[in-house]
Design a protein around this motif. Structure first.
Motif, PDB file in Angstrom:
ATOM      1  N   ASP A  34      18.065  -0.248  12.704  1.00 50.40           N
ATOM      2  CA  ASP A  34      18.490  -1.601  13.071  1.00 50.40           C
ATOM      3  C   ASP A  34      17.343  -2.607  13.039  1.00 50.40           C
ATOM      4  OD1 ASP A  34      17.034  -0.839  15.264  1.00 50.40           O
ATOM      5  OD2 ASP A  34      18.726  -0.858  16.663  1.00 50.40           O
ATOM      6  N   ARG A  35      16.115  -2.099  12.835  1.00 50.97           N
ATOM      7  CA  ARG A  35      14.937  -2.962  12.709  1.00 50.97           C
ATOM      8  C   ARG A  35      14.792  -3.916  13.903  1.00 50.97           C
ATOM      9  NH1 ARG A  35      17.330  -2.066   7.925  1.00 50.97           N
ATOM     10  NH2 ARG A  35      16.063  -1.502   6.109  1.00 50.97           N
ATOM     11  N   SER A  36      15.156  -3.422  15.058  1.00 49.14           N
ATOM     12  CA  SER A  36      15.088  -4.261  16.255  1.00 49.14           C
ATOM     13  C   SER A  36      13.921  -3.891  17.167  1.00 49.14           C
ATOM     14  CB  SER A  36      16.400  -4.148  17.042  1.00 49.14           C
ATOM     15  OG  SER A  36      16.625  -2.801  17.452  1.00 49.14           O
ATOM     16  N   GLY A  37      13.317  -2.731  16.921  1.00 49.77           N
ATOM     17  CA  GLY A  37      12.215  -2.303  17.760  1.00 49.77           C
ATOM     18  C   GLY A  37      10.908  -2.935  17.319  1.00 49.77           C
ATOM     19  N   PRO A  38       9.814  -2.460  17.879  1.00 49.71           N
ATOM     20  CA  PRO A  38       8.506  -2.991  17.481  1.00 49.71           C
ATOM     21  C   PRO A  38       8.163  -2.594  16.048  1.00 49.71           C
ATOM     22  CG  PRO A  38       8.247  -1.096  18.933  1.00 49.71           C
ATOM     23  CD  PRO A  38       9.711  -1.425  18.933  1.00 49.71           C
ATOM     24  N   VAL A  39       7.364  -3.427  15.397  1.00 45.42           N
ATOM     25  CA  VAL A  39       6.911  -3.141  14.038  1.00 45.42           C
ATOM     26  C   VAL A  39       5.893  -2.006  14.100  1.00 45.42           C
ATOM     27  CG1 VAL A  39       5.710  -4.058  12.031  1.00 45.42           C
ATOM     28  CG2 VAL A  39       7.340  -5.499  13.274  1.00 45.42           C
ATOM     29  N   VAL A  40       6.166  -0.930  13.352  1.00 47.87           N
ATOM     30  CA  VAL A  40       5.245   0.208  13.324  1.00 47.87           C
ATOM     31  C   VAL A  40       3.952  -0.184  12.622  1.00 47.87           C
ATOM     32  CG1 VAL A  40       4.909   2.578  12.517  1.00 47.87           C
ATOM     33  CG2 VAL A  40       7.143   1.854  13.401  1.00 47.87           C
ATOM     34  N   THR A  41       4.086  -0.825  11.479  1.00 42.59           N
ATOM     35  CA  THR A  41       2.924  -1.314  10.734  1.00 42.59           C
ATOM     36  C   THR A  41       3.405  -2.374   9.768  1.00 42.59           C
ATOM     37  OG1 THR A  41       0.978  -0.652   9.440  1.00 42.59           O
ATOM     38  CG2 THR A  41       3.084   0.345   8.839  1.00 42.59           C
ATOM     39  N   ALA A  42       2.471  -3.167   9.243  1.00 44.00           N
ATOM     40  CA  ALA A  42       2.797  -4.228   8.294  1.00 44.00           C
ATOM     41  C   ALA A  42       1.857  -4.136   7.106  1.00 44.00           C
ATOM     42  CB  ALA A  42       2.697  -5.596   8.957  1.00 44.00           C
ATOM     43  N   ALA A  43       2.388  -4.370   5.920  1.00 43.47           N
ATOM     44  CA  ALA A  43       1.599  -4.414   4.691  1.00 43.47           C
ATOM     45  C   ALA A  43       1.548  -5.860   4.217  1.00 43.47           C
ATOM     46  CB  ALA A  43       2.219  -3.521   3.625  1.00 43.47           C
ATOM     47  N   THR A  44       0.359  -6.410   4.163  1.00 43.88           N
ATOM     48  CA  THR A  44       0.192  -7.799   3.744  1.00 43.88           C
ATOM     49  C   THR A  44      -0.643  -7.931   2.469  1.00 43.88           C
ATOM     50  OG1 THR A  44      -1.726  -8.005   5.218  1.00 43.88           O
ATOM     51  CG2 THR A  44       0.416  -8.662   6.093  1.00 43.88           C
ATOM     52  N   THR A  45      -1.136  -6.825   1.935  1.00 47.52           N
ATOM     53  CA  THR A  45      -1.866  -6.846   0.669  1.00 47.52           C
ATOM     54  C   THR A  45      -0.865  -6.657  -0.461  1.00 47.52           C
ATOM     55  OG1 THR A  45      -3.830  -5.897   1.725  1.00 47.52           O
ATOM     56  CG2 THR A  45      -3.706  -5.791  -0.668  1.00 47.52           C
ATOM     57  N   VAL A  46      -0.596  -7.735  -1.196  1.00 45.96           N
ATOM     58  CA  VAL A  46       0.431  -7.737  -2.242  1.00 45.96           C
ATOM     59  C   VAL A  46      -0.215  -8.122  -3.574  1.00 45.96           C
ATOM     60  CG1 VAL A  46       2.739  -8.503  -2.864  1.00 45.96           C
ATOM     61  CG2 VAL A  46       2.018  -8.568  -0.472  1.00 45.96           C
ATOM     62  N   THR A  47       0.108  -7.368  -4.622  1.00 38.99           N
ATOM     63  CA  THR A  47      -0.395  -7.651  -5.964  1.00 38.99           C
ATOM     64  C   THR A  47       0.785  -7.850  -6.903  1.00 38.99           C
ATOM     65  OG1 THR A  47      -2.328  -6.247  -5.568  1.00 38.99           O
ATOM     66  CG2 THR A  47      -1.855  -6.831  -7.846  1.00 38.99           C
ATOM     67  N   ARG A  48       0.735  -8.930  -7.681  1.00 41.12           N
ATOM     68  CA  ARG A  48       1.779  -9.155  -8.693  1.00 41.12           C
ATOM     69  C   ARG A  48       1.430  -8.348  -9.929  1.00 41.12           C
ATOM     70  NH1 ARG A  48       3.012 -13.442 -12.771  1.00 41.12           N
ATOM     71  NH2 ARG A  48       5.268 -13.833 -12.765  1.00 41.12           N
ATOM     72  N   LEU A  49       2.224  -7.318 -10.200  1.00 42.21           N
ATOM     73  CA  LEU A  49       1.956  -6.435 -11.325  1.00 42.21           C
ATOM     74  C   LEU A  49       2.311  -7.096 -12.648  1.00 42.21           C
ATOM     75  CD1 LEU A  49       3.334  -3.050  -9.922  1.00 42.21           C
ATOM     76  CD2 LEU A  49       0.957  -3.826  -9.974  1.00 42.21           C
ATOM     77  N   ARG A  50       3.473  -7.712 -12.683  1.00 44.70           N
ATOM     78  CA  ARG A  50       4.018  -8.358 -13.862  1.00 44.70           C
ATOM     79  C   ARG A  50       5.151  -9.254 -13.368  1.00 44.70           C
ATOM     80  NH1 ARG A  50       5.618  -3.166 -13.472  1.00 44.70           N
ATOM     81  NH2 ARG A  50       7.882  -2.769 -13.413  1.00 44.70           N
ATOM     82  N   PRO A  51       5.738 -10.088 -14.204  1.00 41.69           N
ATOM     83  CA  PRO A  51       6.819 -10.952 -13.732  1.00 41.69           C
ATOM     84  C   PRO A  51       7.938 -10.165 -13.046  1.00 41.69           C
ATOM     85  CG  PRO A  51       6.106 -11.666 -15.892  1.00 41.69           C
ATOM     86  CD  PRO A  51       5.367 -10.387 -15.605  1.00 41.69           C
ATOM     87  N   GLY A  52       8.199 -10.503 -11.798  1.00 41.02           N
ATOM     88  CA  GLY A  52       9.292  -9.875 -11.055  1.00 41.02           C
ATOM     89  C   GLY A  52       8.953  -8.572 -10.380  1.00 41.02           C
ATOM     90  N   ALA A  53       7.699  -8.134 -10.416  1.00 40.41           N
ATOM     91  CA  ALA A  53       7.309  -6.858  -9.805  1.00 40.41           C
ATOM     92  C   ALA A  53       6.041  -7.044  -8.988  1.00 40.41           C
ATOM     93  CB  ALA A  53       7.107  -5.781 -10.864  1.00 40.41           C
ATOM     94  N   TYR A  54       6.079  -6.583  -7.739  1.00 41.41           N
ATOM     95  CA  TYR A  54       4.964  -6.734  -6.809  1.00 41.41           C
ATOM     96  C   TYR A  54       4.657  -5.378  -6.179  1.00 41.41           C
ATOM     97  CZ  TYR A  54       5.876 -11.726  -7.272  1.00 41.41           C
ATOM     98  OH  TYR A  54       6.045 -12.988  -7.785  1.00 41.41           O
TER      99      TYR A  54
END
Length: 286
Positions: A34-54
């Motif tokens: 239900d995604r209502s509890g605390p966040v276990v961890t967060a990923a904020t490092t994002v790389t754009r591989l190609r158009p439409g893919a991260y």
């Protein structure tokens, strides 16, 4: 460290927010559906591989199932969108086309699973994968290949492997990512070979047969013996449930369902055949 490749969906279609000034910002992982509890961890490092893919670089977390929420902005000035369709069984990228959690689901075993259960299910998955590899005559894990400072043949579609001077590969080739140098050349990452984890028929076969092998193994995960359908009033006779036969709903998938992915072997002709003597100078053996 695991990585997760994400393709944004917006208004019911695959969508790339970057050309419109948007951005894919973060992935939050939760321990409950239900995604209502605390966040276990967060990923904020994002790389754009190609158009439409991260690609997200995932922090280290204990093995198990996590429910994700990806936040991205579809265009400049738009309200953020929260995608709650992501579900990850971690760790990923370990050479398995399915996960112990998926096999546990098929067995009706509640999550989370223990370390011993995980080890047993991983063994069953590898055994099922070995059967698929033998049938297809090819591995299920692709090989990563990188071209440095490559100049494309065509610039209209850089996602097409034929646009790059990659040496001939007798297998499937997918462009994973490309990075421009600014002088017309690129560093290009390819996946060469069959990626079994992205083929639904392979994932379904391996999951189903790994679960069935554990169900039949004495002391296996989820083994509850043969399923009883009825018992006589005196208890003198017992009827057991029959498993669906091939072609019936609920039957185990067969190796024949994977035939379209089999590797075909061809022997190339190195030179055209010689015409017979006396039309050729070659007389053959005497």
């Amino acid at each position: 460290m695991s990585v997760f490749d994400y393709e944004p969906m917006y208004a019911g279609a695959h969508y790339d927010p970057e050309p419109a000034g948007g951005v894919v910002s973060r992935l939050d992982l939760y321990g409950t559906a239900d995604r209502s509890g605390p966040v276990v961890t967060a990923a904020t490092t994002v790389t754009r591989l190609r158009p439409g893919a991260y690609r997200f670089d995932l922090p280290e977390v204990p093995p198990g199932r996590y429910w994700g929420m990806v936040t991205f902005t579809p265009s400049d000035g738009a309200q953020p969108v929260k995608d709650t369709t992501v579900r990850l069984d971690l760790p990923m990228g370990m050479g398995l086309v399915t996960s112990p959690e998926a096999v546990a689901d098929a067995l009706g075993v509640s999550l989370p699973i223990t370390a011993d259960q995980r080890s047993a299910l991983e063994t069953s998955i590898r055994n099922a994968q070995a059967d698929v590899v033998a049938h297809l005559n090819r591995p299920l894990v692709p090989k990563a290949v990188t071209l440095r400072a490559a100049t494309p043949f065509y610039t209209a579609n850089l996602d097409d492997a034929d646009s790059w001077p990659l040496p001939d590969q007798d297998d499937l080739v997918q462009v994973l990512a490309y990075r421009p140098h600014g002088n017309g050349t690129y560093d290009v990452d390819f996946l060469v070979g069959l990626n079994g984890a992205t083929e639904e028929t392979i994932v379904r076969y391996v999951t189903a047969h790994a679960a069935e092998s554990e169900r039949q193994r004495p002391g296996g995960v989820g083994n509850s013996g043969r399923r009883v359908s009825s018992v006589s009033a005196e208890g003198q006779s017992i009827s057991y449930e029959t498993t669906p036969t091939e072609g019936q709903a609920g039957a185990l998938p067969t190796l024949d369902s994977l035939n379209r992915l089999r590797r075909r072997l061809y022997q190339p002709l190195n030179s055209p055949p010689r015409p017979p003597w006396p039309y050729s100078t070659y007389r053959g053996r005497r």
